[in-house]
Motif scaffolding. Structure first.
Motif, PDB file in Angstrom:
ATOM      1  N   VAL A 128      -0.031  -0.123  -4.632  1.00  0.00           N
ATOM      2  CA  VAL A 128      -0.888  -0.202  -3.453  1.00  0.00           C
ATOM      3  C   VAL A 128      -0.035  -0.114  -2.185  1.00  0.00           C
ATOM      4  N   ARG A 129       1.088  -0.802  -2.186  1.00  0.00           N
ATOM      5  CA  ARG A 129       1.966  -0.778  -1.012  1.00  0.00           C
ATOM      6  C   ARG A 129       2.498   0.623  -0.741  1.00  0.00           C
ATOM      7  N   PHE A 162      -7.185   7.673  -4.614  1.00  0.00           N
ATOM      8  CA  PHE A 162      -7.328   7.678  -6.070  1.00  0.00           C
ATOM      9  C   PHE A 162      -6.192   8.460  -6.732  1.00  0.00           C
ATOM     10  N   LEU A 163      -5.862   9.611  -6.173  1.00  0.00           N
ATOM     11  CA  LEU A 163      -4.808  10.441  -6.750  1.00  0.00           C
ATOM     12  C   LEU A 163      -3.462   9.725  -6.738  1.00  0.00           C
ATOM     13  N   LEU A 164      -3.128   9.129  -5.616  1.00  0.00           N
ATOM     14  CA  LEU A 164      -1.824   8.488  -5.497  1.00  0.00           C
ATOM     15  C   LEU A 164      -1.750   7.200  -6.309  1.00  0.00           C
ATOM     16  N   ARG A 165      -2.821   6.411  -6.276  1.00  0.00           N
ATOM     17  CA  ARG A 165      -2.792   5.110  -6.949  1.00  0.00           C
ATOM     18  C   ARG A 165      -3.029   5.220  -8.449  1.00  0.00           C
ATOM     19  N   ASP A 166      -4.106   5.887  -8.843  1.00  0.00           N
ATOM     20  CA  ASP A 166      -4.496   5.892 -10.257  1.00  0.00           C
ATOM     21  C   ASP A 166      -3.923   7.061 -11.044  1.00  0.00           C
ATOM     22  N   VAL A 167      -3.738   8.202 -10.399  1.00  0.00           N
ATOM     23  CA  VAL A 167      -3.218   9.367 -11.117  1.00  0.00           C
ATOM     24  C   VAL A 167      -1.693   9.390 -11.095  1.00  0.00           C
ATOM     25  N   GLU A 168      -1.121   9.222  -9.914  1.00  0.00           N
ATOM     26  CA  GLU A 168       0.334   9.268  -9.795  1.00  0.00           C
ATOM     27  C   GLU A 168       0.990   7.920 -10.079  1.00  0.00           C
ATOM     28  N   LEU A 180       0.109   6.928   3.247  1.00  0.00           N
ATOM     29  CA  LEU A 180      -1.068   7.401   3.967  1.00  0.00           C
ATOM     30  C   LEU A 180      -1.252   6.737   5.328  1.00  0.00           C
ATOM     31  N   GLY A 181      -0.364   5.804   5.660  1.00  0.00           N
ATOM     32  CA  GLY A 181      -0.472   5.136   6.948  1.00  0.00           C
ATOM     33  C   GLY A 181      -1.670   4.208   7.037  1.00  0.00           C
ATOM     34  N   LEU A 182      -1.989   3.529   5.934  1.00  0.00           N
ATOM     35  CA  LEU A 182      -3.130   2.627   5.878  1.00  0.00           C
ATOM     36  C   LEU A 182      -2.664   1.205   5.603  1.00  0.00           C
ATOM     37  N   SER A 183      -3.555   0.255   5.807  1.00  0.00           N
ATOM     38  CA  SER A 183      -3.263  -1.107   5.385  1.00  0.00           C
ATOM     39  C   SER A 183      -3.500  -1.204   3.875  1.00  0.00           C
ATOM     40  N   VAL A 206      -6.503   0.470   1.491  1.00  0.00           N
ATOM     41  CA  VAL A 206      -6.250   1.205   0.253  1.00  0.00           C
ATOM     42  C   VAL A 206      -7.111   0.654  -0.878  1.00  0.00           C
ATOM     43  N   LYS A 207      -7.164  -0.661  -1.002  1.00  0.00           N
ATOM     44  CA  LYS A 207      -7.945  -1.285  -2.070  1.00  0.00           C
ATOM     45  C   LYS A 207      -9.431  -0.970  -1.934  1.00  0.00           C
TER      46      LYS A 207
END
Length: 214
Positions: free
Chosen positions: A166-167, A156-162, A173-176, A180-181
């Motif tokens: 998604v990529r 949430f912090l990286l996607r919506d705040v910062e 974070l080393g995720l798919s 992430v979604k």
């Protein structure tokens, strides 16, 4: 001809000057981004001292590796990645700490398999990712973030705040991207539930209905 005032230059221009050894240019970059990096680190680590350490480490690392910065992303995004890595390193060192999670607010009931209905109906319609930009709500959101499970909070912090894509979030974070979604949706649901409980009207509280068996 005198050099231009660093405060009038863009980040990209300052980066170019800093790469040439202009420490005043790098100091201006640090001044611009220090508070934002501290806030990000504070939200990730949930600790003021750790956030200060992360902030210091971020800019020391940025200065040390500035020549390696390819400028394919913005300087701000590059700093975010450095700060997040530093903050995650601190989190991974923590052992045996009690955690508080909002998972139960949206986990399916073990008996019925149903997701609990919100206990309060709120008189607001904004999404948590929109509320983060409202000063009067920010403190409540920070409190909710503090209770959010780490794996959801980080997304949430990286996607919506910062504002990372998604990529970018997935790579950091080393995720798919799918993961992430999913985590982002879970985070938004849990934050909405928490803020609904805080901002909702008690007079409109939904009481659970007993099940009547024939």
């Amino acid at each position: 001809m005198s050099n231009p005032n660093p405060q009038t230059l863009t980040d990209a221009q300052l980066v170019q000057q800093a790469k040439q050894g202009d420490l005043d240019a790098f100091e201006e970059l640090a001044n611009r981004h220090e508070r934002r990096i501290y806030t990000l680190a504070r939200r990730i680590t949930q600790n003021e001292h750790d956030a200060q350490d992360v902030t210091q480490q971020t800019f020391l690392s940025a200065l040390e590796h500035l020549a390696d910065f390819r400028e394919e992303a913005s300087f701000a995004t590059w700093l975010d990645r450095i700060a997040t890595h530093a903050a995650l390193k601190i989190l991974r060192k923590r052992k045996g700490l009690d955690t508080v999670s909002l998972d139960q607010a949206t986990d399916p009931d073990p008996d019925t398999g149903e997701i609990p209905h919100p206990e309060y109906i709120a008189d607001w319609r904004a999404d948590p990712e929109e509320l983060v930009h409202r000063n009067e709500i920010r403190q409540l959101l920070d409190q909710a973030l503090a209770q959010l499970d780490e794996k959801y909070r980080l997304v949430f912090l990286l996607r919506d705040v910062e504002g990372l894509s998604v990529r970018e979030t997935a790579e950091l974070l080393g995720l798919s991207e799918t993961n992430v979604k999913v985590r982002l949706l879970r985070a938004r649901l849990q934050l909405r539930e928490h803020l609904t409980r805080v901002l909702g009207d008690p007079a409109r509280r939904l009481e659970p209905h007993p099940h009547h068996h024939p």
